[in-house]
Design an enzyme around this catalytic site. Structure first.
Site, mmCIF file in Angstrom:
data_model
loop_
_atom_site.group_PDB
_atom_site.id
_atom_site.type_symbol
_atom_site.label_atom_id
_atom_site.label_comp_id
_atom_site.label_asym_id
_atom_site.label_seq_id
_atom_site.Cartn_x
_atom_site.Cartn_y
_atom_site.Cartn_z
ATOM 1 N N SER A 90 0.839 -1.196 0.000
ATOM 2 C CA SER A 90 0.000 0.000 0.000
ATOM 3 C C SER A 90 0.880 1.254 0.000
ATOM 4 O O SER A 90 1.703 1.420 -0.900
ATOM 5 C CB SER A 90 -0.954 -0.047 1.198
ATOM 6 O OG SER A 90 -1.917 0.971 1.128
ATOM 7 N N GLU B 17 -9.077 -3.541 -5.474
ATOM 8 C CA GLU B 17 -8.377 -2.520 -4.694
ATOM 9 C C GLU B 17 -9.294 -1.380 -4.234
ATOM 10 O O GLU B 17 -9.058 -0.759 -3.202
ATOM 11 C CB GLU B 17 -7.233 -1.926 -5.528
ATOM 12 C CG GLU B 17 -6.089 -2.880 -5.819
ATOM 13 C CD GLU B 17 -5.170 -3.091 -4.628
ATOM 14 O OE1 GLU B 17 -5.443 -2.535 -3.539
ATOM 15 O OE2 GLU B 17 -4.179 -3.823 -4.778
ATOM 16 N N HIS C 42 -8.152 -4.529 -1.000
ATOM 17 C CA HIS C 42 -6.858 -3.970 -0.637
ATOM 18 C C HIS C 42 -6.417 -4.569 0.698
ATOM 19 O O HIS C 42 -7.182 -4.607 1.659
ATOM 20 C CB HIS C 42 -7.002 -2.451 -0.519
ATOM 21 C CG HIS C 42 -5.725 -1.730 -0.268
ATOM 22 N ND1 HIS C 42 -4.767 -1.534 -1.248
ATOM 23 C CD2 HIS C 42 -5.234 -1.136 0.848
ATOM 24 C CE1 HIS C 42 -3.758 -0.847 -0.739
ATOM 25 N NE2 HIS C 42 -4.019 -0.596 0.531
#
Length: 546
Positions: free
Chosen positions: A232, A358, A468
């Site tokens: 991330s 995501e 995510h």
């Protein structure tokens, strides 16, 4: 079963909850004239909370990090140091979320907040027990994620990576670092640019990498064999280290491993002026001759309260983050994607990959958007204020209202929390993650060895799908991705005896190692989905960087 798996994620990545072990002889390491006493479980030795920079307080607040003086004395380093100041998480979970989705969010996000203070620039080293200074082991340098707003190395047990590397007979050393987040690390304005103090969180990371060069040999590491690795915001950070300094790595790393992060579409640091001005106002610095110096002198509690009041990653702003890396003229001399186009990229092998969905996690804060007109207004005001009607029409054609084409992808009519939720999730996930990854690979494959992956695991997670951060279990939880990482750190190639073959990514053959649920856990797929849609998003992001 899914609830159990998600709870397991929290246990596996959190070393702070580990059960106490029987006392063992404490490992020590000599750095300069200082002696550091760590802890051992018999398999790994851990040295936790070692300061690598002076406390960024007083005049060093909102200033470039300064390396610590040579070490002296004796230091017990058996517990994580404090985290850097965290931006408060202000997010009401939607009432319609299923229990499994709530558990995932709570375990992966709300548990990310740890005791924090400004004197936080410390790092951690985990070494196979018995390692000698002459062993010259490769190093994986972990940069945590958290939207550039929160996070801590204490969330992740590096011992799991080192233990697995020992089992594979490819021992590595694990280093994790703190860095300033939120406004403390990514203050943005013309004043910040003029002072040359932008992107301080990235500068902190860079200083930690220099620390590794100076000191890792004492732990048995080889400073010429460092792989920078993150997820991330940590993966985006890794990407930005690749493109800074004209692509000159300064010998700080020889490879890069990125999970959900590539060079992102951000613009000039002056784009943060309104948020800087708000911070100045809320701290009483309006009218000061030097507002930046005034902010350095504001009491911590006053500053922290003002920072917490700024929009966070789970505000309606979503992925148009308040505090994030931007072009400062120093660390980033141009937009990241422009730098990629210019060839300002370190010539090292790299791995970059994404989760399939995501954007879902970051679209929960915009469930009030239910119509085409509301979504058009949101895209225009939040991401692309100057977009022409024709381009917006093209974007909405590329990402249609048909919920069967939205994210979570391949879930048909399921997971449509609102008529626009899956559509916006698809747009946001592609804008910030998927399209930048493909753009990066298309510009670099053939020039340096590259590999890419796609995680479609946990697709059954209600509303979120392969969201995510769902791939973290696959690397800290003993999954295949850990083996690929260890192989890569050792040989600059993720392939090895314990894992399925992973072909390099090339423009002529853009292959993705794809992780799946079910009886076939890994397969090879083509990176050929939503090509026209992502190309359009890339074109628009080049015009309208955040």
């Amino acid at each position: 079963m899914l609830v159990h798996t998600l709870c397991l994620l929290s246990v596996l990545v959190s070393s702070v909850r580990a059960a106490p072990l029987a006392p063992r002889a404490a490992p020590t390491v000599q750095l300069d004239q200082g002696t550091f006493i760590g802890t051992s479980d018999g398999k790994t030795n851990k040295f936790l909370g070692i300061p690598f920079a002076k406390a960024p307080v007083g005049d060093l607040r909102f200033n470039l990090p300064v390396a610590v003086e040579p070490y002296t004395g004796t230091h017990t380093v058996t517990s994580f140091g404090p985290s850097c100041p965290q931006q408060a998480v202000d997010f009401d979970l939607p009432s319609q979320l299923a229990e499994d989705a709530v558990n995932f969010i709570v375990n992966s996000i709300y548990q990310a907040v740890f005791p924090a203070q400004e004197d936080c620039l410390n790092l951690n080293v985990v070494v196979p027990a018995g390692t000698k200074p002459t062993d010259k082991l490769p190093i994986v340098a972990w940069i945590f994620g958290g939207g550039f707003e929160l996070g801590s190395p204490a969330m992740y047990d590096g011992g799991a990576i080192v233990s697995r590397s020992i089992e594979m007979n490819e021992p590595v050393i694990y280093v994790s670092m703190n860095y300033r987040v939120s406004a403390f690390g990514f203050l943005a304005s013309q004043e910040v640019k003029d002072a040359g103090v932008g992107n301080l969180g990235l500068q902190d990371q860079r200083l930690a990498l220099r620390w590794i060069q100076k000191y890792i040999s004492a732990f048995g590491g080889d400073p010429t064999k460092v792989t920078i690795w993150g997820e991330s915001a940590g993966a985006i950070s890794v990407a930005l280290h690749l493109i800074t300094n004209g692509g000159n790595s300064e010998g700080l790393f020889r490879g890069a491993f990125m999970q959900s992060g590539s060079p992102i579409p951000v613009g000039d640091i002056s784009h943060g002026q309104a948020d800087y001005d708000a911070l100045v106002s809320e701290t009483g610095c309006t009218g000061a001759a030097d507002t930046l110096q005034c902010l350095r002198q504001v009491p911590y509690d006053t500053l922290k309260k003002a920072v917490d009041a700024s929009p966070g990653i789970f505000s309606p702003n979503s992925l148009r983050l308040t505090w994030l890396p931007r072009v400062d003229g120093k660390f980033l001399t141009d937009t990241p994607q422009n730098l990629v186009q210019q060839g300002s990229v370190a010539n090292v092998p790299f791995v970059t990959g994404d989760c399939d969905d995501e954007g879902t996690l970051f679209s929960l804060s915009t469930l009030n958007i239910t119509t085409d007109d509301e979504l058009r207004s949101y895209i225009t005001t939040n991401y692309m204020p100057q977009i022409e009607s024709k381009s917006l029409d093209d974007l909405f054609t590329a990402y249609p209202a048909d919920i069967t084409q939205g994210s979570p992808f391949d879930t048909g009519i399921l997971n449509a929390l609102t008529p626009q939720y899956k559509r916006l999730a698809a747009m946001q996930g592609d804008l910030v993650f998927q399209a930048p990854r493909r753009f990066f690979l298309q510009h670099r494959s053939g020039l340096q060895p590259t590999w890419s992956f796609l995680s479609k695991r946990l697709k059954g997670l209600p509303a979120l799908g392969s969201a995510h951060a769902t791939d973290i279990l696959n690397i800290y939880g003993g999954g295949e991705l850990a083996d690929y990482l260890i192989n890569f750190a050792t040989n600059l190639n993720p392939n090895g005896k314990t894992v399925a073959s992973w072909p390099q990514y090339t423009t002529s053959s853009p292959k993705l190692l794809t992780f799946l649920d079910g009886i076939t856990p890994v397969t090879i797929t083509n990176d050929d989905y939503r090509v026209d849609a992502m190309n359009l998003l890339t074109e628009l992001s080049l015009q309208f960087p955040i």
